[in-house]
Design an enzyme around this catalytic site. Sequence first.
Site, PDB file in Angstrom:
ATOM      1  N   TYR A  77      14.434   6.573   1.708  1.00 53.64           N
ATOM      2  CA  TYR A  77      15.144   7.389   1.099  1.00 53.64           C
ATOM      3  C   TYR A  77      14.721   9.140   0.463  1.00 53.64           C
ATOM      4  CZ  TYR A  77      18.841   7.621  -2.759  1.00 53.64           C
ATOM      5  OH  TYR A  77      19.774   8.558  -3.440  1.00 53.64           O
ATOM      6  N   SER A 109      19.093  14.341  -4.428  1.00 55.19           N
ATOM      7  CA  SER A 109      18.842  12.623  -6.058  1.00 55.19           C
ATOM      8  C   SER A 109      17.391  13.455  -6.460  1.00 55.19           C
ATOM      9  CB  SER A 109      18.416  12.232  -4.858  1.00 55.19           C
ATOM     10  OG  SER A 109      17.427  11.206  -5.387  1.00 55.19           O
TER      11      SER A 109
HETATM   12  N1  LIG Z   1      24.149   7.029  -8.195  1.00 56.47           N
HETATM   13  C1  LIG Z   1      22.939   7.842  -8.507  1.00 56.47           C
HETATM   14  O1  LIG Z   1      22.387   7.177  -9.480  1.00 56.47           O
HETATM   15  C2  LIG Z   1      23.011   8.878  -7.401  1.00 56.47           C
HETATM   16  C3  LIG Z   1      21.625   9.114  -7.981  1.00 56.47           C
HETATM   17  C4  LIG Z   1      21.528  10.170  -6.760  1.00 56.47           C
HETATM   18  C5  LIG Z   1      21.594  10.481  -5.500  1.00 56.47           C
HETATM   19  N2  LIG Z   1      22.531   9.824  -4.733  1.00 56.47           N
HETATM   20  C6  LIG Z   1      23.034   9.794  -4.013  1.00 56.47           C
HETATM   21  O2  LIG Z   1      24.664   9.937  -4.023  1.00 56.47           O
HETATM   22  C7  LIG Z   1      24.907   9.450  -3.091  1.00 56.47           C
HETATM   23  C8  LIG Z   1      26.890   8.336  -3.359  1.00 56.47           C
HETATM   24  O3  LIG Z   1      26.112   7.484  -3.647  1.00 56.47           O
HETATM   25  P1  LIG Z   1      26.478   6.095  -5.098  1.00 56.47           P
HETATM   26  O4  LIG Z   1      26.261   5.900  -5.902  1.00 56.47           O
HETATM   27  O5  LIG Z   1      28.062   5.802  -5.005  1.00 56.47           O
HETATM   28  O6  LIG Z   1      26.457   5.330  -3.921  1.00 56.47           O
HETATM   29  P2  LIG Z   1      27.206   4.345  -3.504  1.00 56.47           P
HETATM   30  O7  LIG Z   1      27.808   3.780  -5.180  1.00 56.47           O
HETATM   31  O8  LIG Z   1      26.184   2.313  -2.532  1.00 56.47           O
HETATM   32  O9  LIG Z   1      28.381   4.327  -2.749  1.00 56.47           O
HETATM   33  C9  LIG Z   1      27.807   4.491  -1.473  1.00 56.47           C
HETATM   34  C10 LIG Z   1      29.115   5.136  -0.371  1.00 56.47           C
HETATM   35  O10 LIG Z   1      28.178   5.068   0.922  1.00 56.47           O
HETATM   36  C11 LIG Z   1      29.352   4.276   2.113  1.00 56.47           C
HETATM   37  N3  LIG Z   1      28.026   4.323   3.188  1.00 56.47           N
HETATM   38  C12 LIG Z   1      26.518   3.491   3.031  1.00 56.47           C
HETATM   39  N4  LIG Z   1      26.673   3.103   4.363  1.00 56.47           N
HETATM   40  C13 LIG Z   1      27.605   3.640   5.313  1.00 56.47           C
HETATM   41  C14 LIG Z   1      28.001   3.997   6.624  1.00 56.47           C
HETATM   42  N5  LIG Z   1      26.486   3.091   7.742  1.00 56.47           N
HETATM   43  N6  LIG Z   1      28.189   4.502   7.064  1.00 56.47           N
HETATM   44  C15 LIG Z   1      29.790   5.671   6.351  1.00 56.47           C
HETATM   45  N7  LIG Z   1      29.322   5.005   4.579  1.00 56.47           N
HETATM   46  C16 LIG Z   1      28.724   4.219   4.850  1.00 56.47           C
HETATM   47  C17 LIG Z   1      29.415   2.640   1.686  1.00 56.47           C
HETATM   48  O11 LIG Z   1      30.440   2.708   2.185  1.00 56.47           O
HETATM   49  P3  LIG Z   1      31.090   0.841   1.483  1.00 56.47           P
HETATM   50  O12 LIG Z   1      31.532   1.403   0.075  1.00 56.47           O
HETATM   51  O13 LIG Z   1      31.921   0.366   2.704  1.00 56.47           O
HETATM   52  O14 LIG Z   1      29.407   0.483   1.816  1.00 56.47           O
HETATM   53  C18 LIG Z   1      29.321   4.026   0.232  1.00 56.47           C
HETATM   54  O15 LIG Z   1      30.896   4.632  -0.119  1.00 56.47           O
HETATM   55  C19 LIG Z   1      23.982   9.006  -1.547  1.00 56.47           C
HETATM   56  O16 LIG Z   1      23.992   9.492  -0.782  1.00 56.47           O
HETATM   57  C20 LIG Z   1      23.145   9.081  -3.579  1.00 56.47           C
HETATM   58  O17 LIG Z   1      22.007   8.953  -2.025  1.00 56.47           O
HETATM   59  C21 LIG Z   1      22.953   8.465  -6.362  1.00 56.47           C
END
Ligand SMILES: NC(=O)c1ccc[n+]([C@@H]2O[C@H](COP(=O)([O-])OP(=O)(O)OC[C@H]3O[C@@H](n4cnc5c(N)ncnc54)[C@H](OP(=O)(O)O)[C@@H]3O)[C@@H](O)[C@H]2O)c1
Length: 247
Positions: A166, A153
């Site tokens: 985070y 990130s």
């Molecule tokens: N979106 C952004 O702007 C952004 C920017 C920088 C980095 N990131 C990184 O990108 C990655 C994906 O993020 P996202 O934006 O797609 O977030 P998201 O929509 O919240 O999805 C997160 C995923 O992780 C799963 N998860 C959470 N806790 C878990 C656990 N205890 N065990 C197994 N699975 C778990 C969730 O499962 P459930 O659906 O079942 O809850 C979901 O499938 C993350 O590492 C995040 O830090 C995102």
Amino acid sequence: MFDYQAPDNLLNDRIILVTGAGAGIGRAAAKAFAAKGATVILAGRTVAKLEEVYDEIEEDGGPQPAIFPLNMEGASAHDYENLAATLEKEFGRLDGLLNNAGILGVRTPIESYDPSIWDQVIQVNLNAQFYLTQAMIPLLRQAEEASIVFTSSGVGRTGKAYWGAYAVSKFAIEGLTQVLADELENTSNIRVNAINPGATRTNMRANAYPAEDPNRLATVEAIMPAYLYLMGPDGRGTHGQSIDAQG
Ligand SMILES: NC(=O)c1ccc[n+]([C@@H]2O[C@H](COP(=O)([O-])OP(=O)(O)OC[C@H]3O[C@@H](n4cnc5c(N)ncnc54)[C@H](OP(=O)(O)O)[C@@H]3O)[C@@H](O)[C@H]2O)c1
């Protein structure tokens, strides 16, 4: 946006494990990998969401995926060994590992950060990534060439107020990427990199910035070229890097 056009057969016959495959970026990555020919192992904590992705991949004509329920907050070393044993039995190897699952925790000053939430975020975003990756290395060694991709990130490169555990977990992921890449340099078929997705339209982003207009953000599909590049053979030679999906 990262400039890469993946050929249709990019990931033919590859076995790729995606964590957090039920929602957001992980869901899009699982579908993008399958669309390019990969057999995807969908790991995550909400089975109903994984089943939806499974059905969508099948409807799109992709190779039959597999589902592995995994709660990375509570999983023990034993659970990761089980997963490795299942994959060994079913596939005999692993060609790709996308460490994507993550949680935001709370956005609050360090001074008032709840220690139990701190532990939860570090457990899911860092410790579990290490446990899973360590358990998968023997299977990745069985592949002709394999790719590990961690998820970083912007706040894992420059600390920013109120991002707490985070941000700290993502700094650690950058470190884990570099340490593991250095260990595997020249000695193995496994390359190790991280991706910073950049601001992307998902639930996590909406939780972090509730007042923001999501329509102004990149879609999950738009950031897939970087994921495909690192996962497939065109990513050969990229090792120990942290790349920007929107760079
Ligand atoms: N979106 C952004 O702007 C952004 C920017 C920088 C980095 N990131 C990184 O990108 C990655 C994906 O993020 P996202 O934006 O797609 O977030 P998201 O929509 O919240 O999805 C997160 C995923 O992780 C799963 N998860 C959470 N806790 C878990 C656990 N205890 N065990 C197994 N699975 C778990 C969730 O499962 P459930 O659906 O079942 O809850 C979901 O499938 C993350 O590492 C995040 O830090 C995102």
